[in-house]
Design an enzyme around this catalytic site. Structure first.
Site, PDB file in Angstrom:
ATOM      1  N   HIS A  98       0.826  -1.214   0.000  1.00  0.00           N
ATOM      2  CA  HIS A  98       0.000   0.000   0.000  1.00  0.00           C
ATOM      3  C   HIS A  98       0.861   1.265   0.000  1.00  0.00           C
ATOM      4  O   HIS A  98       0.431   2.321   0.462  1.00  0.00           O
ATOM      5  CB  HIS A  98      -0.955   0.025   1.198  1.00  0.00           C
ATOM      6  CG  HIS A  98      -1.786  -1.201   1.334  1.00  0.00           C
ATOM      7  ND1 HIS A  98      -2.921  -1.431   0.590  1.00  0.00           N
ATOM      8  CD2 HIS A  98      -1.626  -2.297   2.118  1.00  0.00           C
ATOM      9  CE1 HIS A  98      -3.443  -2.606   0.920  1.00  0.00           C
ATOM     10  NE2 HIS A  98      -2.668  -3.150   1.834  1.00  0.00           N
ATOM     11  N   SER A 107      16.650  20.360 -15.395  1.00  0.00           N
ATOM     12  CA  SER A 107      15.558  21.304 -15.614  1.00  0.00           C
ATOM     13  C   SER A 107      16.096  22.547 -16.307  1.00  0.00           C
ATOM     14  O   SER A 107      17.206  23.000 -16.009  1.00  0.00           O
ATOM     15  CB  SER A 107      14.922  21.686 -14.267  1.00  0.00           C
ATOM     16  OG  SER A 107      14.105  22.833 -14.402  1.00  0.00           O
ATOM     17  N   LYS A 142      17.845  20.262 -10.213  1.00  0.00           N
ATOM     18  CA  LYS A 142      17.053  19.084 -10.565  1.00  0.00           C
ATOM     19  C   LYS A 142      17.884  18.016 -11.282  1.00  0.00           C
ATOM     20  O   LYS A 142      18.754  18.302 -12.084  1.00  0.00           O
ATOM     21  CB  LYS A 142      15.876  19.479 -11.469  1.00  0.00           C
ATOM     22  CG  LYS A 142      14.819  20.332 -10.820  1.00  0.00           C
ATOM     23  CD  LYS A 142      14.108  19.609  -9.684  1.00  0.00           C
ATOM     24  CE  LYS A 142      13.290  18.440 -10.153  1.00  0.00           C
ATOM     25  NZ  LYS A 142      12.187  18.819 -11.044  1.00  0.00           N
ATOM     26  N   GLU A 151      10.534   7.542 -16.607  1.00  0.00           N
ATOM     27  CA  GLU A 151       9.209   8.109 -16.877  1.00  0.00           C
ATOM     28  C   GLU A 151       8.763   7.789 -18.298  1.00  0.00           C
ATOM     29  O   GLU A 151       7.573   7.523 -18.542  1.00  0.00           O
ATOM     30  CB  GLU A 151       9.237   9.624 -16.635  1.00  0.00           C
ATOM     31  CG  GLU A 151       9.419   9.986 -15.167  1.00  0.00           C
ATOM     32  CD  GLU A 151       9.658  11.461 -14.932  1.00  0.00           C
ATOM     33  OE1 GLU A 151       9.670  11.872 -13.763  1.00  0.00           O
ATOM     34  OE2 GLU A 151       9.843  12.216 -15.914  1.00  0.00           O
ATOM     35  N   TYR A 174     -11.052 -13.096 -45.256  1.00  0.00           N
ATOM     36  CA  TYR A 174     -10.280 -11.854 -45.215  1.00  0.00           C
ATOM     37  C   TYR A 174     -11.211 -10.658 -45.393  1.00  0.00           C
ATOM     38  O   TYR A 174     -12.160 -10.684 -46.168  1.00  0.00           O
ATOM     39  CB  TYR A 174      -9.199 -11.827 -46.302  1.00  0.00           C
ATOM     40  CG  TYR A 174      -8.353 -10.578 -46.255  1.00  0.00           C
ATOM     41  CD1 TYR A 174      -7.271 -10.491 -45.387  1.00  0.00           C
ATOM     42  CD2 TYR A 174      -8.657  -9.478 -47.046  1.00  0.00           C
ATOM     43  CE1 TYR A 174      -6.504  -9.335 -45.312  1.00  0.00           C
ATOM     44  CE2 TYR A 174      -7.897  -8.316 -46.985  1.00  0.00           C
ATOM     45  CZ  TYR A 174      -6.825  -8.249 -46.109  1.00  0.00           C
ATOM     46  OH  TYR A 174      -6.082  -7.109 -46.040  1.00  0.00           O
TER      47      TYR A 174
END
Length: 459
Positions: A156, A277, A283, A290, A317
């Site tokens: 959790h 950044s 940064k 990501e 087809y």
């Protein structure tokens, strides 16, 4: 050059051609179309449809075309042909004339494209498999480097129990091992040749379809012509396998993104795999992870798309099936690229050992060890669970760790607790107890790592 012009007396609209033609993406099947055509020419010769001299001419011209494609894979895009099949035939006709016009005897674009796409899928699935094994190898190396480093385990997204960093890495190895298995299953099922099934009812030429399948490297020939030309299960299976594997990649990426955050600080990104950044000089962003997470949505979308294309199609087809390629080609490329990237970046990911260990000791992660201690003293687990829960509440109010409580404080909750509780609450003691198969005890993780390496060497 259209392959179907005789029936029509008016030219097709430019808008229709733009909408209908597929050369802009199915040119990727050029080598497979050439491969299938060379095998088909041999069968036509054996059936007495063309002479040995003609098959030799066709084979030589097709071989030259294959070399040209190797040199310039986008060569077909320099023409305005309808699809890759038309392009190959046009190139042969320009070189051989009437001989080239015999090649399409007894076959259809329906069985030809089905064959081309299976050949392409087999080749690219094997390439993805190698990339998947490369990602597994990188995870095994990461686990080896981590050794007995410890970190918090989560449920959790709350700190739960300590685990070895290697145990975390090996969890993803297990996922990727299943992905290899799924890929192998899909490869086995797609290893069937549709060529010689014609448009839908089979070919009228006396070809040996078993020999034809073997010459193309297939394990067998398709047994039903209706199914053979309309089957795209292998596209769905590979898309599903890719979606599951990319979901594993996305979960791993999410873990790494969190572990590299300032809030956690468990892992450190090397400069070579980080970005910065444009505004904030401090940064260091995990963009690569990501992007892996983001590309997963793209792959899942392609799976949904092909399922929607197929869900309402009658036999055999239908032109809808032309939509089986663009998304699928992108899916396979994205899948392979993502695996290659993971294998490349993992060596640049390191463990902040001290931060991981400190975090593993927080959050009352030894509460279960205390409950187990009480069980060892004869208390039923459910009662032990209750007692430890009360102790956690008490310790939290005192802003103390469980192991920092005095014996007098412990005995207020249970007279079974004695001085030997303190060694039982140590981080390493808790790890050592998780020694059952699949657990996070160092010796168990080391054994699991060795078994995973043995598996890797055998595949």
């Amino acid at each position: 050059m259209a392959m179907w012009g005789g029936r029509f007396q008016e030219a097709t609209l430019a808008e229709f051609r733009d909408f209908n033609d597929s050369l802009s993406f199915d040119y990727l099947l050029a080598q497979q179309d050439i491969q299938a055509s060379r095998a088909w020419a041999q069968q036509l010769a054996q059936a007495g449809i063309i002479t040995q001299s003609e098959v030799d001419q066709l084979d030589s011209a097709l071989a030259d075309l294959a070399v040209a494609i190797d040199t310039d894979p986008k060569l077909p895009l320099q023409t305005s042909e309808e699809d890759i099949h038309s392009w190959v035939e046009a190139q042969l006709t320009a070189k051989l004339g009437a001989v080239a016009k015999k090649l399409h005897t007894g076959r259809s674009r329906n069985d030809l494209v089905a064959t081309d796409l299976r050949l392409w899928s087999k080749l690219n699935a094997q390439t993805v498999r190698q990339s998947l094994l490369g990602a597994i190898a990188a995870l095994l190396s990461f686990a080896e480097r981590a050794g007995t480093d410890v970190m918090p385990g989560y449920t959790h997204l709350q700190r739960a129990q300590p685990v070895l960093v290697a145990h975390w890495a090996l969890a993803y190895v297990e996922m990727f091992k299943r992905d290899v298995s799924r890929l192998d299953d899909a490869l086995a099922r797609m290893d069937v040749c549709p060529l010689g099934c014609g448009a839908l009812a089979g070919t009228g030429v006396a070809v040996d379809r078993v020999a034809l399948a073997q010459s193309l490297g297939f394990a067998s020939a398709a047994l039903n012509s209706l199914d053979a030309v309309s089957d795209r299960d292998y596209v769905v299976e590979l898309s599903a396998a890719a979606s599951i594997c990319m979901t594993h990649l996305s979960r791993l990426s999410e873990d790494v993104i969190f572990f590299c955050s300032g809030e956690a600080g468990f892992f450190k990104l090397g400069d070579a795999i980080s970005s910065g950044s444009s505004l904030m000089p401090q940064k260091k962003n995990p963009d690569v992870f990501e992007l892996l997470r983001g590309k997963t949505g793209r792959v899942l979308g392609h799976l949904v798309a092909i399922l929607h294309v197929l869900k309402g199609l009658p036999l055999a087809y239908n032109k809808d099936m032309q939509e089986d390629k663009q998304g699928f080609f992108d899916l396979m490329q994205t899948w392979q690229q993502s695996l290659l990237v993971l294998a490349t970046v993992l060596p640049h990911l390191s463990v902040n050992v001290q931060q991981c260990r400190q975090a593993a000791e927080l959050g009352y992660s030894n509460a279960t060890d205390l409950a187990d201690y009480l069980v060892s003293k004869g208390m039923p687990f459910r009662d032990a669970h209750e007692v430890v829960g009360e102790l956690v509440v008490y310790a939290a109010k005192q802003q103390q760790a469980l192991e920092a409580l005095t014996l007098d404080e412990f005995t207020q909750f249970s007279s079974l607790i004695s001085e030997d509780v303190y060694p039982a609450l140590q981080l390493d003691a808790g790890l050592l107890k998780r020694a059952a198969l699949g657990g996070t005890a160092p010796q168990q993780v080391l054994s699991a790592l060795q078994q995973a390496k043995q598996w890797f060497e055998s595949v």
